[in-house]
Motif scaffolding. Structure first.
Motif, PDB file in Angstrom:
ATOM      1  N   LEU B  40      33.059  22.087  35.858  1.00  0.00           N
ATOM      2  CA  LEU B  40      33.022  20.900  35.008  1.00  0.00           C
ATOM      3  C   LEU B  40      32.279  19.754  35.692  1.00  0.00           C
ATOM      4  O   LEU B  40      31.396  19.134  35.085  1.00  0.00           O
ATOM      5  CB  LEU B  40      34.452  20.476  34.667  1.00  0.00           C
ATOM      6  CG  LEU B  40      34.590  19.204  33.816  1.00  0.00           C
ATOM      7  CD1 LEU B  40      33.911  19.374  32.462  1.00  0.00           C
ATOM      8  CD2 LEU B  40      36.069  18.848  33.619  1.00  0.00           C
ATOM      9  N   TRP B 148      37.640  14.879  28.609  1.00  0.00           N
ATOM     10  CA  TRP B 148      38.054  16.160  29.192  1.00  0.00           C
ATOM     11  C   TRP B 148      39.463  16.039  29.755  1.00  0.00           C
ATOM     12  O   TRP B 148      39.792  15.025  30.368  1.00  0.00           O
ATOM     13  CB  TRP B 148      37.116  16.560  30.334  1.00  0.00           C
ATOM     14  CG  TRP B 148      35.690  16.733  29.930  1.00  0.00           C
ATOM     15  CD1 TRP B 148      34.717  15.782  29.927  1.00  0.00           C
ATOM     16  CD2 TRP B 148      35.071  17.941  29.483  1.00  0.00           C
ATOM     17  NE1 TRP B 148      33.528  16.316  29.510  1.00  0.00           N
ATOM     18  CE2 TRP B 148      33.710  17.648  29.227  1.00  0.00           C
ATOM     19  CE3 TRP B 148      35.527  19.244  29.267  1.00  0.00           C
ATOM     20  CZ2 TRP B 148      32.804  18.606  28.775  1.00  0.00           C
ATOM     21  CZ3 TRP B 148      34.629  20.204  28.827  1.00  0.00           C
ATOM     22  CH2 TRP B 148      33.279  19.879  28.577  1.00  0.00           C
ATOM     23  N   ASN B 177      38.001  18.021  24.836  1.00  0.00           N
ATOM     24  CA  ASN B 177      38.042  19.384  25.375  1.00  0.00           C
ATOM     25  C   ASN B 177      39.135  19.476  26.423  1.00  0.00           C
ATOM     26  O   ASN B 177      39.127  18.736  27.411  1.00  0.00           O
ATOM     27  CB  ASN B 177      36.697  19.742  26.007  1.00  0.00           C
ATOM     28  CG  ASN B 177      35.549  19.650  25.021  1.00  0.00           C
ATOM     29  OD1 ASN B 177      34.695  18.785  25.132  1.00  0.00           O
ATOM     30  ND2 ASN B 177      35.555  20.497  24.007  1.00  0.00           N
ATOM     31  N   LEU B 225      33.087  26.636  28.463  1.00  0.00           N
ATOM     32  CA  LEU B 225      32.906  25.190  28.239  1.00  0.00           C
ATOM     33  C   LEU B 225      31.738  24.940  27.287  1.00  0.00           C
ATOM     34  O   LEU B 225      31.808  24.068  26.414  1.00  0.00           O
ATOM     35  CB  LEU B 225      32.677  24.473  29.572  1.00  0.00           C
ATOM     36  CG  LEU B 225      33.877  24.467  30.541  1.00  0.00           C
ATOM     37  CD1 LEU B 225      33.530  23.702  31.821  1.00  0.00           C
ATOM     38  CD2 LEU B 225      35.122  23.875  29.890  1.00  0.00           C
TER      39      LEU B 225
END
Lengths: 657, 657
Positions: B40, B148, B177, B225
């Motif tokens: 990420l 996130w 997300n 992702l």
């Protein structure tokens, strides 16, 4: 019109009439769920209005408590002694048992106080757990009943519903059946304004059985309920209904949620084919309802015969009455005596575990657990098996990370009877469960909350995990006893009192860190001193100029401060005050003698100061913490916040001038 | 070893070393999520450590806040100014910004304080809402970022997660997300001890996109992702991980949750192929991390250029800074002046709506709503469209029956910036949201809680709906301003103060019932008197023997009582005290002049008496309610509980002797 429909219309009419008379309340939900409830109360629900306390009755929980007229009408029509028709006519008036929301102490047949949404459902989970726990002891012949719930969209949108259905699914509580009033309407308008959730799929994901039906088709409801009862999982029966059923003007809309106008009611009655006056129920329909209410009498009589023949009646009755087994109180008293001799330096959470080690073998009604902090709360003792399917004999519950659901389930167990629930989490997370703790108090339910890590003594976890305002905020809840014991002896005393209080919930605020024994053999403080709420732990040696009041972990601090003060020639009493509520109940003379107005009173507690002025008065001093905590080792924090013997003594000296 | 794995190992090593050094904390989660977090932070997260306040950065929320070393390591390695390596070495020590749980005020890059489980996720929902709201104003060129979340099983078991994901699904927050650390372990042991839920199915039921991956396979995580980012729904990325990854002894078990021993750490490092000493990160790996941290600089510069060219920079910056538009304060002051002339008799909830009618057109940052009580809380004003997909320009939020989720979302909006959130429910249900209100205060977030139906004035709904302890319990929360205005003027003043307080959350406790105007033109009480917290509303006419202190709806009662007392020759001041916190902030002289020690002080509030001794002192009198309420018309209840002018006057006379 079918008999079932006519019977349901009687419920609708009473609901409408009562709401019109009160000019307040909610008739939309009773009108929508009248058909389904009629099926339940006439065919499936096991109850006997003549014996409302029958231990093996089904429990019926109106989780959507704003629809209270639904249950009032049902109890009235099926033949409960109350509510009478006059009670219903006084709906929502001061003194009527037909309160705005169902109140457990107002009416037999109301199993729990509901209204705060979602909690009825979560409380019902506890009832279903209690049933299985007792079944594991007494068998199907004596304990074999269901828990029924009527829940609305509001109940299911609340977060607690997630915890409740997760716990029920995990525990496979097959005797739990939830009727969802699927009317698609919330107060603001269509549910679609705020939710697009697939409720059925959600329950399936939680391990539930789901069946749907037209909530206005009696046979469809009956079939769905039968299917639910046959399934091995807890069941959701989705009843598609119309809120305010019968109202052409408002039915199916948010306008039907609250009160209909008198003119609306007339129109609905005409549409329903109900030509009767306000509060009138024709005798044939009454007779049908009474017959339905009489269905359970034979089963109840058979059950009583089985109980009488079982050889367990005395034990069973005592347990359901909430009596403690002989010997439990004595064992605790002996334990406290031994602790005074041993003088262990232990955390009070550990001391609580020691108490449970004594109690659990002696009190089979205890069913305890933790919200995933078992090894921190010390709520599981040796020999406690895990409660769960298929063996519900275990007496330790893995509640999961569900503080609110745990607390509500504890209420359900206490209200069901036969169980004394206790449950643990960190004190700071009592906030998550607070709304259920309030309902413990409203319902005078003997739930024992084991809240550990009760101050900045938590240490490194920091502000989010350090309770500051929590002990005081719990003291604010009427009817709740809050204990903050100073050592192992006071912990044992607090536990004894929590169990004796059959009609009061208790909170035990317990330390993470070790605390020295402050009560020892030979100190003259015999018997349960915590029962007085506060007591003199140490008398001033020099001329008394100050009374130091401490609770819990700060009693140690006050003792250290007193030593410093005495060394400076300042006489200081030390009062331990583990329970404000019990102290407030003492005679005025006792309170005045302990906390005299002409001596400077100083309170020391690692929490907010607000509230302590009750005991310290105008000229006193309160030493506490009025900010959030910090992350660091506990000892460092106590120094940082000025909660050491030296720091307290210095502030007292400055205050005395 | 791949570069990604080596970079992840640096995170693992720092986490282990810090926890060993502190002998406290949780390395299991950072070790499990290091691989996914590395993907990420190196490929997808939009951020620039050199400009941590970049308005269009992605927000990263570590909802599983106990794994704080994960974010500390990431911020350090990617090049944020803090934490330094020394900060990390002081993990969990007093004064280190690396607190036990991430604290928003300690470190840039920590977007919200987390630790209380589930709340990070729910706060992130608010951030994602803020992003869409601002996007609707400023367009994709200026506002287009993601939120996130890293959440664990604990977050997802908490009830608030249900409210959060339901709201996010309904609002179709596609830029949200969530990475689920699916390690199958909770503190007590395997998650299966307490849950059998199908988490993926549950999210799908709430309208989310769900994708699963091996959380230790970087490419699999990256693909997941990417899929999540491409989907039009909010996404759950289920990362199958091993808690304490790398530990042969404890990995994959609950033993890995907390601290590993030093020997364990050595074994893990050997297994991971990490031969470096404690807190050592080889320069090549540091360089890789710095490079990753530098990814966003160009995008940030381009964004700044777009902002500069947009012609909106001044407005945008002011809005993100939380400044109130010019004119808002004046408009409110004028509104208050007009109210004093008009002297309307309205419920303070209605008065709040009148204020919002003034404010909403002037303050575009206001985004308000209600937990399904819009028509009762009066939180929606004319012209406010509904916030939701696809048009996020509406400024009224239908939060649904989700009080806790609403409050946490409000925190997220306030922390995101650009939004001033307000939200309503009944005061009694503040208990449902209390843990989030506490986080408002810890985070000094400008959230404005509009809590109506603030006393037994609720009436017929009864004890479950009548706040008794709530106003006082909210006063206990450090850093929260609690207002209980007496009339429309004080309501307008309270709103003005709540907005001015850019770094303090506020509660407005508002009446259901109509209240007379107590502040009128010509009374000399000009300016915002509520800013002083308390003020003299009426001076004694006869020789002053008593000061009556009232709040909210009981100010009317104290005025009536004063009239009775004056008629008996007993001079009585009346003090209105809408805000304790602000009164406590006044100079001592002001406080003493208002509440002199040599005059009997009497407090009147329809709630618990505990706490009022702070202002009434030893010789004072507190008239309140120390039990739960009752169901009946509000007027009957006020009589029943002795809260009328006559009853109060009688008690005062008896007290004076």
């Amino acid at each position: 019109m079918s008999e079932m429909r006519a019977m349901a219309n009687a419920v609708r009419a009473l609901a409408m009439d009562a709401v019109v008379a009160a000019n307040s309340g909610h008739s939309g939900m009773p009108m929508g769920m009248a058909d389904a409830a009629t099926v339940l109360f006439t065919r499936y629900l096991k109850y006997d209005p003549a014996a409302p306390h029958w231990a093996d009755r089904d429990r019926f929980v109106l989780s959507a408590g704003h629809g209270s007229m639904l249950i009032y009408a049902l109890l009235h029509l099926t033949g409960y002694a109350r509510p009478t028709l006059d009670d219903i006519k006084a709906f929502r008036q001061l003194g009527s048992p037909c309160a705005g929301h169902p109140e457990v102490h107002e009416l037999e047949g109301v199993e729990t106080t509901t209204g705060p949404l979602g909690q009825g459902l979560a409380t019902a989970v506890g009832m279903a757990m209690a049933e299985r726990a007792l079944n594991s002891v007494y068998g199907d012949g004596l304990v074999d009943h269901r828990t029924w719930v009527v829940a609305g969209d509001g109940c299911l949108m609340e977060g607690i519903s997630h915890e409740a259905i997760g716990l029920a699914g995990h525990l496979q509580l097959r005797r739990l059946n939830v009727l969802w009033d699927d009317n698609g309407i919330s107060i603001d308008g269509p549910v679609s304004l705020s939710s697009n959730e697939d409720v059925r799929a959600r329950f399936v994901a939680a391990g539930w059985h789901v069946v749907s039906c037209d909530g206005h088709d009696s046979e469809a409801v009956a079939a769905a309920l039968a299917e639910a009862m046959a399934d091995a999982r807890p069941s959701l029966v989705a009843c598609k209904t119309t809120i305010g059923y019968g109202s052409a003007a408002k039915g199916g809309t948010a306008a039907a949620h609250g009160a209909l106008g008198a003119a609306d009611v007339e129109a609905v009655k005409a549409a329903l084919g109900w030509p009767h006056g306000a509060f009138e129920v024709p005798e044939d329909i009454r007779a049908s309802w009474r017959a339905a209410g009489g269905r359970g009498a034979a089963a109840r009589a058979e059950w009583e015969a089985r109980l009488a023949a079982s050889g367990k009646q005395q034990e069973f009755d005592a347990r359901m009455a909430g009596d403690l087994p002989a010997g439990a109180a004595d064992a605790l008293a002996s334990h406290a005596v031994q602790l005074r001799a041993d003088a262990p330096k232990v955390a009070t959470r550990k001391a609580s575990e020691m108490v449970l080690g004594v109690l659990n073998p002696l009190v089979p009604a205890l069913l305890g657990g933790s919200a995933d902090l078992t090894g921190s709360n010390f709520t599981r003792t040796g020999g406690q098996g895990v409660f769960g399917a298929p063996d519900y004999a275990g007496r330790h519950v893995h509640y999961g990370i569900r503080e609110f659901g745990m607390a509500a389930a504890m209420n359900g167990m206490a209200l069901h009877g036969g169980i004394i629930p206790y449950g643990g989490t960190f004190l700071v997370f009592s906030d998550y469960a607070r709304a259920a703790i309030r309902l413990s108090a409203i319902q005078t339910a003997r739930a024992v909350y084991v809240f550990t890590h009760d101050s900045i003594g938590v240490g490194e976890d920091g502000p989010t995990h350090q309770p500051i305002e929590h002990v005081m905020s719990l003291r604010l809840i009427p009817g709740l006893a809050v204990y903050r014991p100073a050592d192992a002896v006071e912990t044992a005393e607090a536990w004894a009192l929590a169990l004796e209080d059959a009609h009061r919930p208790s909170v035990l605020a317990l330390s993470r860190q070790n605390l020295p024994a402050v009560r020892r053999s030979g100190d003259g403080l015999d018997g349960n001193m915590t029962a007085r709420g506060a007591y003199r732990l140490k008398a001033a040696e020099a001329a008394r100029r100050v009374v130091l009041i401490g609770t819990g972990s700060e009693v140690e601090v006050t003792l250290a401060a007193a030593a410093v003060l005495e060394s400076r020639g300042i006489g200081a009493d030390v009062v331990s005050m583990p329970c404000w509520e019990r102290f407030a109940e003492q005679p005025l003379d006792y309170r005045r003698e302990l906390l005299p107005a002409n001596v400077t009173r100083v309170a020391v507690e690692a929490g907010v100061t607000l509230g302590w002025e009750r005991w310290t008065g105008d000229d006193g001093l309160v030493i506490g913490i009025d900010s959030f905590g910090a992350s660091g080792p506990a000892g460092d924090l106590y120094k940082h916040f000025g909660l050491t013997g030296d720091a307290v003594a210095a502030r007292v000296i400055a205050h005395l001038g």
